[in-house]
Design an enzyme around this catalytic site. Structure first.
Site, PDB file in Angstrom:
ATOM      1  NE  ARG A 132       2.049 -12.323  18.585  1.00  0.00           N
ATOM      2  CZ  ARG A 132       1.449 -12.686  17.456  1.00  0.00           C
ATOM      3  NH1 ARG A 132       1.636 -13.884  16.957  1.00  0.00           N
ATOM      4  NH2 ARG A 132       0.656 -11.843  16.822  1.00  0.00           N
ATOM      5  CG  HIS A 161       6.226 -13.677  14.562  1.00  0.00           C
ATOM      6  ND1 HIS A 161       5.091 -14.040  13.859  1.00  0.00           N
ATOM      7  CD2 HIS A 161       6.135 -14.297  15.781  1.00  0.00           C
ATOM      8  CE1 HIS A 161       4.346 -14.837  14.613  1.00  0.00           C
ATOM      9  NE2 HIS A 161       4.950 -15.006  15.780  1.00  0.00           N
ATOM     10  CB  CYS A 259       4.414 -15.846   7.662  1.00  0.00           C
ATOM     11  SG  CYS A 259       5.058 -14.367   8.409  1.00  0.00           S
TER      12      CYS A 259
END
Ligand code: ARG
Length: 266
Positions: A132, A161, A259
Site C-alpha cells: 500500500r 499493512h 485498524c
C-alpha cells in the site's frame, strides 16, 4: 492521556476486494460489526482513553478502519492518500476532521495509508511498504515529523499493512517494545527487527492469522483479539494487562482492533 479517533461502522460491509481477507460474495452482518465495535469503544472508555469520533460516509464501508485515516504526531496530521480508488474519499474526510479538531494538517504527496503502515515506537517511525504505502512516503513522513523513519518491506499479501504484522506494545520504545510475525517481512527487514528489538514478542502464524498483532496498547494494557491465545499469554507473562475484544466481523474486511483505532498525539 491516550487519545484515539474511531469511526462507527454504520455502513460496514464487504463490497469489493482489495486484500485477500475480503470476500464480497459472502454476506456481512453490519449489526454484528456495530455491536463488536461498540464493545471496543466501551473498553477504551473504561481504560480512560479520550475517544473521538469521525462521521462515517455512506458508500465507504472501510472507513471504520480509522488507523488508515492519517498519522498524527506532535499535533501534526499527515493526511492519508489511498492506493485504491475505492477508499480515495476517506483521505479528505479524515483530513477535514483533523483540521476541524485543530491539528496542523500536512497534505500528503505520496500514497500512504496512515497508521496502517506508519507506526511510532519511541522516537522512531517504523514504516511498511510493499502493498500500500509508497516508499517515497517514508521520506515524506521523516520530513513532516522530523523523526527517523525505518522502512520495512512486507512480502505476504495477507499482511498488507504493517499493523497486521507488527504491534507496538510499549509506545515509549525499548528492546522488547514490539511484537511481530517474522515471515511477513523480507530477510533484510527481519534483520532490522532482530537488531532493533532483540526482546520482541515473536508471534506464531496462528496468532497472526486471527489478526492478533492488530492490537492496541497504551503501554500498560493490550486490547487484543481473544482468538490469539498464545500471544495473550505471552503478553500477560511480560506484565501487560490484557483485554480480549472480539472484532471477528471487521476481520472480514481485513482489519481488527488496531485498524479501527487512530492514535491522536498532541
Ligand atoms: N479493507 C481495508 C483495506 O483493505 C482494511 C484496512 C485495515 N486497516 C489496517 N489498518 N490494517 O484497505
Amino acid at each position: 492521556m491516550t487519545s484515539v479517533l474511531m469511526c462507527r461502522p454504520e455502513h460496514f460491509t464487504v463490497s469489493y476486494r482489495i486484500n485477500p481477507w475480503m470476500r464480497p460474495e459472502q454476506a456481512t452482518d453490519t449489526r454484528l460489526a456495530l455491536a463488536q465495535w461498540e464493545t471496543l469503544h466501551a473498553v477504551y472508555r473504561d481504560l480512560g482513553f479520550d475517544v473521538r469520533l469521525v462521521d462515517p460516509l455512506p458508500g465507504y464501508p472501510d472507513m471504520v478502519y480509522a488507523a488508515n485515516g492519517g498519522t498524527v504526531i506532535d499535533g501534526t496530521a499527515l493526511t492519508a492518500r489511498f492506493r485504491h480508488t475505492e477508499r480515495a474519499a476517506e483521505g479528505p474526510a479524515y483530513g477535514a476532521w483533523f483540521r476541524a479538531a485543530g491539528f496542523a494538517v500536512h497534505q500528503a504527496r505520496h500514497v500512504n495509508e496512515g497508521e496502517g503502515d506508519l507506526l511510532l515506537v519511541g522516537d522512531t517511525v517504523y514504516a511498511g511498504t510493499g502493498f500500500r504505502t509508497d516508499p517515497r512516503a517514508h521520506g515524506e513522513a521523516a520530513e513532516v515529523f522530523g523523526r527517523e523513519v525505518v522502512s520495512l518491506q512486507l512480502i505476504d499479501p495477507r499482511y498488507y499493512h504493517l499493523d497486521t504484522a507488527f504491534a507496538v506494545l510499549d509506545p515509549a520504545g525499548g528492546p522488547g517494545a514490539v511484537a511481530y510475525l517474522p515471515g511477513a517481512f523480507d530477510d533484510a527487514s527481519q534483520e532490522v527487527l532482530r537488531f532493533r528489538f532483540p526482546d520482541a514478542v515473536v508471534v506464531s502464524d496462528d496468532d497472526a492469522a486471527v489478526l492478533g498483532l492488530n492490537c492496541f496498547s497504551d503501554g500498560r494494557t493490550v486490547v487484543h483479539a481473544p482468538q490469539a491465545e498464545k500471544f495473550a499469554a505471552d503478553l500477560a507473562e511480560r506484565g501487560f494487562g490484557t483485554v480480549g475484544v472480539d472484532t471477528a466481523e471487521l476481520r472480514r474486511g481485513g482489519g481488527g482492533i488496531k485498524c479501527a483505532t487512530l492514535e491522536l498525539r498532541s
